[in-house]
Design a protein around this motif. Structure first.
Motif, PDB file in Angstrom:
ATOM      1  N   LEU A  56      -8.857   9.927   9.025  1.00 48.99           N
ATOM      2  CA  LEU A  56      -8.207  10.523   7.959  1.00 48.99           C
ATOM      3  C   LEU A  56      -9.540  11.967   7.591  1.00 48.99           C
ATOM      4  CD1 LEU A  56      -7.356   7.824   5.626  1.00 48.99           C
ATOM      5  CD2 LEU A  56      -5.903   9.089   6.642  1.00 48.99           C
ATOM      6  N   GLU A  57      -9.091  13.095   7.408  1.00 48.26           N
ATOM      7  CA  GLU A  57      -9.902  14.115   7.245  1.00 48.26           C
ATOM      8  C   GLU A  57      -9.473  14.993   6.074  1.00 48.26           C
ATOM      9  OE1 GLU A  57     -10.385  14.572  12.034  1.00 48.26           O
ATOM     10  OE2 GLU A  57      -9.356  16.172  10.883  1.00 48.26           O
ATOM     11  N   LYS A  58     -10.436  15.513   5.435  1.00 51.13           N
ATOM     12  CA  LYS A  58     -10.247  16.534   4.268  1.00 51.13           C
ATOM     13  C   LYS A  58     -11.469  17.727   4.747  1.00 51.13           C
ATOM     14  CE  LYS A  58      -9.243  17.854  -0.546  1.00 51.13           C
ATOM     15  NZ  LYS A  58      -8.907  17.230  -1.722  1.00 51.13           N
ATOM     16  N   LEU A  76      -9.548   9.976   0.250  1.00 42.39           N
ATOM     17  CA  LEU A  76      -9.319   9.287   1.785  1.00 42.39           C
ATOM     18  C   LEU A  76      -9.381   7.849   1.596  1.00 42.39           C
ATOM     19  CD1 LEU A  76     -11.524  11.665   4.250  1.00 42.39           C
ATOM     20  CD2 LEU A  76      -8.977  11.671   3.427  1.00 42.39           C
ATOM     21  N   VAL A  96      -6.075   6.680   0.231  1.00 42.55           N
ATOM     22  CA  VAL A  96      -5.117   6.594   1.197  1.00 42.55           C
ATOM     23  C   VAL A  96      -5.122   5.346   2.236  1.00 42.55           C
ATOM     24  CG1 VAL A  96      -3.988   7.877   2.981  1.00 42.55           C
ATOM     25  CG2 VAL A  96      -4.823   9.272   1.338  1.00 42.55           C
ATOM     26  N   LEU A  97      -6.650   5.135   2.572  1.00 41.43           N
ATOM     27  CA  LEU A  97      -6.747   4.026   3.484  1.00 41.43           C
ATOM     28  C   LEU A  97      -6.204   2.648   2.877  1.00 41.43           C
ATOM     29  CD1 LEU A  97      -8.378   3.525   6.143  1.00 41.43           C
ATOM     30  CD2 LEU A  97     -10.337   3.167   4.356  1.00 41.43           C
ATOM     31  N   GLU A 131     -14.691  12.791   6.612  1.00 42.53           N
ATOM     32  CA  GLU A 131     -13.769  12.021   7.677  1.00 42.53           C
ATOM     33  C   GLU A 131     -13.997  10.600   7.651  1.00 42.53           C
ATOM     34  OE1 GLU A 131     -13.723  11.519  12.560  1.00 42.53           O
ATOM     35  OE2 GLU A 131     -13.628  13.521  11.565  1.00 42.53           O
ATOM     36  N   ALA A 150      -4.093  13.305   8.503  1.00 38.91           N
ATOM     37  CA  ALA A 150      -4.146  12.000   9.408  1.00 38.91           C
ATOM     38  C   ALA A 150      -3.994  12.035  10.643  1.00 38.91           C
ATOM     39  CB  ALA A 150      -3.240  10.839   8.456  1.00 38.91           C
ATOM     40  N   LEU A 196       2.489   5.846   6.941  1.00 41.96           N
ATOM     41  CA  LEU A 196       2.088   7.284   6.285  1.00 41.96           C
ATOM     42  C   LEU A 196       3.551   8.002   5.857  1.00 41.96           C
ATOM     43  CD1 LEU A 196      -0.289   8.129   9.434  1.00 41.96           C
ATOM     44  CD2 LEU A 196      -0.884   8.057   6.998  1.00 41.96           C
ATOM     45  N   ILE A 228      -4.966  16.685   3.154  1.00 43.04           N
ATOM     46  CA  ILE A 228      -5.448  15.624   3.976  1.00 43.04           C
ATOM     47  C   ILE A 228      -4.725  15.581   5.189  1.00 43.04           C
ATOM     48  CG2 ILE A 228      -5.801  13.120   4.118  1.00 43.04           C
ATOM     49  CD1 ILE A 228      -6.102  13.088   0.888  1.00 43.04           C
TER      50      ILE A 228
END
Length: 185
Positions: free
Chosen positions: A140-142, A157, A160-161, A6, A126, A21, A124
């Motif tokens: 943001l989590e996986k 992550l 994506v950020l 995260e 968000a 997003l 992922i």
């Protein structure tokens, strides 16, 4: 064992972020209200151990459905993210779960209240959060199953950020609970 990889950061513009997003193919999920009751105890210092124990009550703001989960979060496993072991399971009645914990010596601390808009892309998640008394954040989590998968997940992550116009320098490793407790001091 699940490991939650995260990253979290304060956001500048919630509406623009949600638009961004969607533009990078995240699918909008449910808008929920979450109330997190965290616990401490004399026999286990969660703050000192960098761990967390909580009961989360969730209300889907579209359907009105409610649910609850109990979660243990282990200590952070790196110096750049919120990555940690996470154990979570549903709880049938959050009030009874709270009473059980309090009956065996766990003490609740002030609740963390937030409105969360979820977005999903592959594995992922968000979470665009509006946290009471703190402001607006992105998580943001996986979830990964093995230590060996953490580095690649964190890289995903971070990508994506960057596509959202942020960098790892914008992130924080401080939990909402710690932010609120610090604010109250």
């Amino acid at each position: 064992m699940s490991i939650e990889v995260e990253i979290k950061l304060k956001i500048r513009d919630r509406d623009k972020l949600m638009e961004d997003l969607r533009a990078i193919d995240f699918k909008q999920g449910d808008l929920v209200s979450e109330s997190d009751i965290y616990y401490t105890s004399k026999h286990h210092d969660f703050e000192k151990m960098d761990e967390a124990l909580r009961i989360r009550s969730i209300r889907n703001l579209s359907t009105g459905e409610t649910s609850s989960v109990i979660t243990f979060k282990g200590a952070k496993t790196d110096n750049c993210s919120m990555t940690r072991k996470e154990l979570e399971t549903e709880v049938g009645d959050s009030e009874i779960a709270r009473e059980i914990l309090e009956s065996i010596g766990f003490t609740p601390v002030p609740a963390v209240e937030k409105e969360r808009q979820n977005f999903y892309k592959q594995k992922i998640t968000a979470c665009v959060d509006r946290v009471k008394n703190l402001g607006e954040y992105l998580e943001l989590e996986k979830i990964v199953d093995a230590e060996e998968e953490k580095t690649e997940a964190l890289k995903e992550l971070e990508e994506v950020l960057q596509r959202l116009g942020y960098s790892m320098e914008d992130t924080t490793r401080i939990s909402y609970l710690s932010m609120l407790m610090k604010k109250d001091l």
